[in-house]
Scaffold this active site. Structure first.
Site: not given
Length: 455
Positions: A51-52, A115, A121, A195
């Site tokens: 995402c980042n 995190e 990932q 999610s």
């Protein structure tokens, strides 16, 4: 001489509007890695896209040419002008590239420092490259060491203790926008790790969760059962939103799932009651124009950074410990990388000096017609002794190099003496550092970390 190159873009250098255009879905990552690996001069490729950040790790004979090729491909695929792309891109080589990946794996480059998701990932990005056979001795060693560094940081420091994840910010933001969350209803679009983490935080706050899935319906049912919620098909999303107080979307869809026009119809049916929309996806799942719909409060992943900053409690001492571990591990990498270059460079230097001595002797062959064979042997022995004595001290010093400047110093030596060095045999012989997919998957993981999901 092949070099390691890292080129990327992250939340530190570009807004989500730019990052989403460069984001690589699993399918796009596979294609992009294969295309790069097919380029002449690029021997190894690993793509990391979250995402980042979107980052490419390459091993190339000419890093300048490889970077230009990579930027050209990125600009073409994203439709971003090369000049605009160059302003947001960062580029590192060799030990600096390794240091960056170590920091990424350790969580030091994350929006939320420490995190855990990033470790999985990085692992998954490496697994994909292994499966595609686009890695080699250098990237194999690099990624294995980066994963071990991330593990050390989380084992030996408390940098992750009490830390939030981006999905858990959903509950925090929900309280800020909606007040008491008990009895509220949240719709979660997607069934990935983000999610799941969002559902965990919301359910703990007393929120009733509804999972919406387009493809992985069985996974949605399983998650709904786990969190005492329920699931609906994607076609039922508008009806689910009518009853919701908040919606959290975190999919890898290349297309927007909630558009302003459709959300306006939902809001009319809700009498424009307050709806909090949190978009954790890159590319974004929610049309930015939804922020203009009456009653909707929309937050994308960049908006969450300010929320995180207001609630960040990372202890500086733990961050300093993590930095120290990264630097320790980088010294080990530098020593390994340098060992691949020192011996070939020294061999090339000695060969170069010996060739010059032999050439000078040959050029002066006609000047000692009366010299005996024994005299000639003595002259040759003297020339060899001069070469050996001249190179003795530099050889010792170069062999003793152990810091992260080894590569730069070897490059300087090669440049000064115009040496042609092929380090590929050294890389190919580094068999002990080549890890296959099964071995990487056996590397210990921190409990609860996922290796499979982008988000």
């Amino acid at each position: 001489m092949s070099e390691l190159l890292a080129v990327g873009i992250s939340h530190k250098t570009a807004p989500v509007e730019l990052r989403e255009r460069l984001a690589l879905t699993d399918a796009r990552a596979l294609e992009f890695v294969r295309d790069l690996h097919a380029v002449a001069g690029i021997q190894e490729v690993v793509a990391l896209s979250t995402c980042n950040r979107t980052e490419l790790y390459l091993v190339a004979a000419d890093p300048i040419d490889a970077e230009a090729t990579l930027l050209g491909l990125l600009a073409k695929r994203s439709g971003i002008a090369l000049s605009a792309l160059a302003q947001a891109i960062y580029s590192h080589r060799n030990c600096e590239a390794a240091r960056h990946l170590y920091r990424v794996s350790a969580g030091l480059e994350s929006m939320i420092v420490g995190e855990d998701q990033i470790q999985g990932q990085v692992r998954r990005a490496y697994e994909v490259a292994l499966e595609q056979q686009t890695t080699g001795a250098l990237t194999n060693h690099l990624f294995k060491a980066a994963l071990e560094t991330g593990k050390r940081v989380r084992t030996e420091t408390a940098i992750s203790a009490g830390q939030m994840s981006l999905p858990s910010v959903a509950a925090m933001l929900g309280r800020e926008v909606l007040g008491d969350l008990r009895g509220r209803r949240a719709v979660l679009i997607g069934t990935g790790e983000s999610s799941e983490l969002a559902a965990q935080a919301l359910a703990a706050a007393g929120v009733a969760v509804v999972f919406v899935a387009n493809r992985r319906r069985n996974r949605a049912v399983s998650l709904a059962n786990r969190f005492d919620g329920h699931s609906v098909a994607f076609d039922e999303l508008p009806e689910a939103l009518v009853e919701a107080d908040m919606v959290v979307s975190a999919t890898s869809s290349p297309h927007q799932l909630i558009e302003a026009e459709g959300l306006e119809l939902v809001q009319r049916e809700r009498a424009h009651r307050r709806l909090l929309a949190i978009d954790l996806a890159v590319p974004r799942d929610v049309d930015p124009a939804c922020a203009q719909v009456e009653g909707v409060a929309l937050y994308d992943i960049d908006d969450l950074e300010s929320v995180v900053a207001r609630n960040r409690q990372v202890r500086l001492e733990e961050a300093r410990k993590a930095e120290a571990i990264v630097e320790q591990e980088i010294q080990n990498f530098a020593t390994w990388l340098g060992s691949l270059e020192v011996l070939p460079t020294l061999a090339a230097l000695r060969s170069h000096a010996s060739a010059i001595a032999a050439q000078v002797l040959a050029e002066n062959e006609g000047r000692w017609e009366s010299a005996s064979e024994r005299d000639r042997e003595r002259v040759e022995a003297i020339s060899r002794a001069i070469v050996n004595r001249l190179l003795h001290h530099p050889t010792l010093r170069l062999k003793e190099l152990r810091d992260d400047r080894v590569h730069a110093r070897m490059a300087l030596v090669r440049d000064l003496f115009a040496l042609e060095v092929d380090a590929d045999p050294a890389l190919r012989n580094a068999a002990a550092d080549v890890q296959d997919l099964a071995e990487i998957r056996r590397l210990p993981e921190r409990s609860g970390a996922s290796a499979g999901s982008r988000r």
